[in-house]
Write a protein that holds these residues in place. Structure first.
Motif, PDB file in Angstrom:
ATOM      1  N   SER A  48      40.750  34.155  36.655  1.00 43.95           N
ATOM      2  CA  SER A  48      41.151  34.554  37.819  1.00 43.95           C
ATOM      3  C   SER A  48      41.026  36.099  38.078  1.00 43.95           C
ATOM      4  N   ALA A  49      40.446  36.954  36.955  1.00 47.60           N
ATOM      5  CA  ALA A  49      40.049  38.136  37.100  1.00 47.60           C
ATOM      6  C   ALA A  49      38.965  38.469  38.108  1.00 47.60           C
ATOM      7  N   PRO A  50      37.951  37.322  38.053  1.00 49.84           N
ATOM      8  CA  PRO A  50      37.145  37.745  39.058  1.00 49.84           C
ATOM      9  C   PRO A  50      37.341  37.721  40.520  1.00 49.84           C
ATOM     10  N   GLY A  51      38.191  36.546  40.824  1.00 52.98           N
ATOM     11  CA  GLY A  51      38.621  36.350  42.026  1.00 52.98           C
ATOM     12  C   GLY A  51      39.421  37.405  42.443  1.00 52.98           C
ATOM     13  N   ALA A  52      40.258  38.280  41.733  1.00 52.40           N
ATOM     14  CA  ALA A  52      40.947  39.246  42.080  1.00 52.40           C
ATOM     15  C   ALA A  52      40.099  40.633  42.468  1.00 52.40           C
ATOM     16  N   GLN A  53      38.660  40.746  41.875  1.00 47.42           N
ATOM     17  CA  GLN A  53      37.829  41.657  42.063  1.00 47.42           C
ATOM     18  C   GLN A  53      37.347  41.341  43.404  1.00 47.42           C
ATOM     19  N   TYR A  59      39.273  43.427  50.793  1.00 47.67           N
ATOM     20  CA  TYR A  59      40.200  44.354  51.200  1.00 47.67           C
ATOM     21  C   TYR A  59      39.483  45.668  51.672  1.00 47.67           C
ATOM     22  N   THR A  60      38.893  45.958  50.503  1.00 48.44           N
ATOM     23  CA  THR A  60      38.292  47.619  50.694  1.00 48.44           C
ATOM     24  C   THR A  60      37.361  47.440  52.035  1.00 48.44           C
ATOM     25  N   SER A  88      44.512  51.323  42.642  1.00 45.85           N
ATOM     26  CA  SER A  88      44.871  50.034  41.738  1.00 45.85           C
ATOM     27  C   SER A  88      44.318  49.000  42.482  1.00 45.85           C
ATOM     28  N   SER A  89      44.850  48.002  41.936  1.00 47.22           N
ATOM     29  CA  SER A  89      44.532  46.496  42.521  1.00 47.22           C
ATOM     30  C   SER A  89      45.923  45.950  43.376  1.00 47.22           C
ATOM     31  N   ARG A  90      45.934  44.970  43.828  1.00 47.21           N
ATOM     32  CA  ARG A  90      47.097  44.445  44.503  1.00 47.21           C
ATOM     33  C   ARG A  90      48.012  43.894  43.408  1.00 47.21           C
ATOM     34  N   THR A 136      56.808  39.018  46.918  1.00 43.25           N
ATOM     35  CA  THR A 136      55.947  39.704  47.951  1.00 43.25           C
ATOM     36  C   THR A 136      54.666  40.195  46.995  1.00 43.25           C
ATOM     37  N   TYR A 137      53.647  40.928  47.871  1.00 43.95           N
ATOM     38  CA  TYR A 137      52.602  41.550  47.317  1.00 43.95           C
ATOM     39  C   TYR A 137      52.753  43.065  47.776  1.00 43.95           C
ATOM     40  N   ARG A 138      52.393  43.799  46.910  1.00 44.23           N
ATOM     41  CA  ARG A 138      52.231  45.334  47.330  1.00 44.23           C
ATOM     42  C   ARG A 138      50.646  45.715  47.355  1.00 44.23           C
ATOM     43  N   GLU A 139      50.387  45.840  48.584  1.00 42.02           N
ATOM     44  CA  GLU A 139      48.860  46.417  48.604  1.00 42.02           C
ATOM     45  C   GLU A 139      48.677  47.598  48.017  1.00 42.02           C
ATOM     46  N   PRO A 140      47.261  47.727  47.516  1.00 39.06           N
ATOM     47  CA  PRO A 140      46.976  48.888  46.669  1.00 39.06           C
ATOM     48  C   PRO A 140      46.851  50.039  47.567  1.00 39.06           C
ATOM     49  N   LYS A 141      47.100  51.369  46.608  1.00 37.35           N
ATOM     50  CA  LYS A 141      47.013  52.641  47.264  1.00 37.35           C
ATOM     51  C   LYS A 141      45.879  53.182  47.488  1.00 37.35           C
TER      52      LYS A 141
END
Length: 180
Positions: A48-53, A59-60, A88-90, A136-141
Motif C-alpha cells: 500500500s505504500a506505493p499507492g500512498a506515494q 494531490y500535490t 507529511s503525507s495524508r 476522517t482524513y487530515r490532508e497534509p500541511k
C-alpha cells in the motif's frame, strides 16, 4: 493400558513402514516449501505504500494546478509555474470510544482538602475484519510554495501573489516565495 500399548505399536509401525515414511517426508517438504513461499509473497501493508506515494503526487499536482490557475488571473503575473512542498503525507484519524472516570474526595478536619483524579481512556473501534474504522482524513500541511511568474520582479505583483497563495493555503507569507 492395553489400548495405549496397542496404539504405540501401531504408531511405531506406521512411521517405520517404507510407504508411510515417504508420505511423511513428502508432506514435511511440502510444508517447508509453503513456508518459504509465504515469505516471498508481498504483504498487503507493504504494497500500500506505493499507492500512498501516488496519491500524494496526485494531490500535490492538483494543488499546483489550482494555484497556477489562480495566480494567472492576477494582473501582471503573466505565465506562472507553481511548486508546492508538503510536510507529511495524508493522515487517517480513527474512530474511537472514549471513557472517562473521575474520583473526588474531600477530607474534613483542621484544613479542607479536595482531591480530584480523572482518568481518560480511548479505544479504537475495529471493523469485523480487524481493520480500524476511519473517522476522517487530515490532508497534509503545506511547508512551502514557490511561484515563478513573468511579473515576479514587480513588488506589487509579488505582494499580491504572496498574499493570495498564503490565504488560499492557510500558511504564513514567509512560506511563499515569488520570483521571476
Amino acid at each position: 493400558m492395553q489400548d495405549w500399548k496397542g496404539f504405540a505399536a501401531r504408531a511405531k509401525g506406521f512411521v517405520t513402514g517404507q510407504k508411510h515414511a515417504k508420505w511423511l517426508l513428502l508432506l514435511g517438504l511440502a510444508g517447508i516449501v509453503l513456508i518459504f513461499l509465504s515469505e516471498a509473497i508481498p504483504d498487503k501493508a507493504a504494497s500500500s505504500a506505493p499507492g500512498a506515494q501516488e496519491d500524494m503526487a496526485a494531490y500535490t499536482k492538483a494543488l499546483e494546478q489550482k494555484l497556477t490557475q489562480m495566480c494567472e488571473e492576477i494582473d501582471g503575473t503573466g505565465k506562472v509555474l507553481v511548486t508546492v512542498t508538503l510536510e507529511s503525507s495524508r493522515e487517517s484519524v480513527f474512530a474511537g470510544d472514549s471513557t472517562q472516570s473521575g474520583e473526588t474526595r474531600e477530607e474534613t478536619g483542621a484544613e479542607k482538602t479536595l482531591f480530584q483524579q480523572t482518568q481518560e481512556k480511548e479505544e479504537t473501534i475495529l471493523l469485523p475484519g480487524g481493520a480500524p474504522l476511519i473517522q476522517t482524513y487530515r490532508e497534509p500541511k503545506v511547508s512551502g510554495v514557490v511561484v515563478v511568474c513573468e511579473g515576479g520582479d514587480d513588488v506589487s505583483v509579488r505582494t499580491k501573489v504572496t498574499m493570495a497563495v498564503a490565504t488560499v493555503l492557510g500558511v504564513s507569507s514567509n512560506r511563499v516565495y515569488v520570483t521571476r
